[in-house]
Design a protein around this motif. Structure first.
Motif, PDB file in Angstrom:
ATOM      1  N   LYS A  76      -3.634  -4.109   8.486  1.00 60.51           N
ATOM      2  CA  LYS A  76      -4.516  -3.775   7.352  1.00 60.51           C
ATOM      3  C   LYS A  76      -5.787  -4.621   7.405  1.00 60.51           C
ATOM      4  O   LYS A  76      -5.831  -5.712   6.824  1.00 60.51           O
ATOM      5  CB  LYS A  76      -3.770  -4.001   6.034  1.00 60.51           C
ATOM      6  CG  LYS A  76      -2.524  -3.119   5.902  1.00 60.51           C
ATOM      7  CD  LYS A  76      -1.802  -3.330   4.604  1.00 60.51           C
ATOM      8  CE  LYS A  76      -0.911  -4.565   4.650  1.00 60.51           C
ATOM      9  NZ  LYS A  76       0.258  -4.422   5.538  1.00 60.51           N
TER      10      LYS A  76
ATOM     11  N   ASP B   1      -8.253   4.303   4.710  1.00 58.02           N
ATOM     12  CA  ASP B   1      -6.944   3.920   4.203  1.00 58.02           C
ATOM     13  C   ASP B   1      -5.846   4.162   5.259  1.00 58.02           C
ATOM     14  O   ASP B   1      -4.976   3.321   5.464  1.00 58.02           O
ATOM     15  CB  ASP B   1      -6.613   4.694   2.925  1.00 58.02           C
ATOM     16  CG  ASP B   1      -7.504   4.289   1.755  1.00 58.02           C
ATOM     17  OD1 ASP B   1      -8.113   3.184   1.843  1.00 58.02           O
ATOM     18  OD2 ASP B   1      -7.599   5.046   0.790  1.00 58.02           O
ATOM     19  N   LYS B   2      -5.868   5.327   5.868  1.00 59.16           N
ATOM     20  CA  LYS B   2      -4.962   5.634   6.967  1.00 59.16           C
ATOM     21  C   LYS B   2      -5.842   6.064   8.131  1.00 59.16           C
ATOM     22  O   LYS B   2      -6.207   7.229   8.249  1.00 59.16           O
ATOM     23  CB  LYS B   2      -3.976   6.733   6.593  1.00 59.16           C
ATOM     24  CG  LYS B   2      -2.994   6.282   5.485  1.00 59.16           C
ATOM     25  CD  LYS B   2      -2.011   7.405   5.140  1.00 59.16           C
ATOM     26  CE  LYS B   2      -1.030   6.967   4.062  1.00 59.16           C
ATOM     27  NZ  LYS B   2      -0.082   8.038   3.687  1.00 59.16           N
TER      28      LYS B   2
ATOM     29  N   SER C 201       1.090   0.936   3.356  1.00 60.44           N
ATOM     30  CA  SER C 201       2.128   1.393   4.286  1.00 60.44           C
ATOM     31  C   SER C 201       1.768   1.120   5.744  1.00 60.44           C
ATOM     32  O   SER C 201       2.600   1.293   6.635  1.00 60.44           O
ATOM     33  CB  SER C 201       2.374   2.899   4.078  1.00 60.44           C
ATOM     34  OG  SER C 201       1.191   3.633   4.375  1.00 60.44           O
ATOM     35  N   CYS C 202       0.522   0.741   5.992  1.00 61.84           N
ATOM     36  CA  CYS C 202       0.087   0.490   7.380  1.00 61.84           C
ATOM     37  C   CYS C 202       0.589  -0.869   7.864  1.00 61.84           C
ATOM     38  O   CYS C 202       0.709  -1.825   7.090  1.00 61.84           O
ATOM     39  CB  CYS C 202      -1.432   0.569   7.455  1.00 61.84           C
ATOM     40  SG  CYS C 202      -2.096   2.199   7.077  1.00 61.84           S
TER      41      CYS C 202
ATOM     42  N   ASP D 247      -4.258   1.172   3.669  1.00 62.13           N
ATOM     43  CA  ASP D 247      -3.097   1.557   2.856  1.00 62.13           C
ATOM     44  C   ASP D 247      -1.968   0.556   3.052  1.00 62.13           C
ATOM     45  O   ASP D 247      -1.726   0.086   4.167  1.00 62.13           O
ATOM     46  CB  ASP D 247      -2.658   2.968   3.244  1.00 62.13           C
ATOM     47  CG  ASP D 247      -1.631   3.541   2.288  1.00 62.13           C
ATOM     48  OD1 ASP D 247      -0.433   3.240   2.495  1.00 62.13           O
ATOM     49  OD2 ASP D 247      -2.025   4.258   1.376  1.00 62.13           O
TER      50      ASP D 247
END
Length: 208
Positions: A36, A43-44, A32-33, A30
């Motif tokens: 990555k 994803d998270k 927002s991480c 994701d």
């Protein structure tokens, strides 16, 4: 406190340190991480949490799972230095460095209090008793401590000198000899020359 993840996965990134500077550091695909990876993670996937000077790890419901020292976690766990964390195909080692201790500030030692020396009371020096004629002072000068009588009697220079008039009392005119004072000789009476002449004249007549 300095926290970082040391990459142990074989490849060109092996040995690289990834610092954790935020209170929450997430790994996943994701946007927002913070980290990555391209493949092998959700994803998270998981999140590292820094709380009260400690480091924790929690799985965010990943399909592959998160492991600490080869143990799959299902709840938030506290991490220690040297712990091994496996996230998908990635392997990390936890590195936690305590903050450098501030050098101790040397506190100057307190100066010892200066204590004034105790003032001794004045000792009264008693005046030396003297006979008034200076004889006691002369005794101290003429005689040493060794010459003093054992019974405590103090010798005096007067003991060495004869008393005035002693020679006269010994009888005589004061002339002395080895045997002592010589008695005064009385003068013999002078004979009468006239009586002697008369006696000689009478004696001469009787012989004739």
């Amino acid at each position: 406190m300095k926290i970082s993840l040391v990459v142990l996965t074989a490849g060109k990134m092996m040995g690289k340190e990834i610092p954790i500077t935020a209170a929450e550091f997430r790994i996943g695909k994701d946007p927002s991480c913070q980290l990555k990876p391209a493949t092998g993670v959700s994803d998270k996937h998981c999140a590292f949490l820094v709380k009260q000077g400690k480091l924790f790890l929690v799985d965010l419901g990943s399909a592959e799972g998160t492991f600490v020292n080869d143990n799959k976690i299902s709840a938030e766990v506290e991490l220690k230095p040297k712990d091994k964390v496996k996230v998908g195909p990635l392997l990390f080692e936890v590195k936690i460095e305590a903050p450098a201790a501030k050098p101790a500030v040397a506190v100057p030692a307190a100066k010892p209090a200066v204590v004034a020396p105790a003032v001794k009371p004045e000792e009264k020096v008693e005046p030396k008793k003297s006979s008034g004629d200076g004889e006691d002072d002369l005794d101290d000068l003429l005689f040493d401590d060794d010459d003093k009588a054992p019974a405590g009697a103090k010798p005096s220079w007067k003991d060495a000198a004869p008393e005035a008039g002693a020679e006269k009392d010994a009888g005589g005119s004061g002339a002395t000899s080895e045997g002592g004072a010589k008695p005064e000789e009385k003068p013999k009476p002078t004979a009468n020359t006239s009586d002697a002449a008369a006696a000689l004249f009478a004696k001469f007549r009787l012989k004739k």
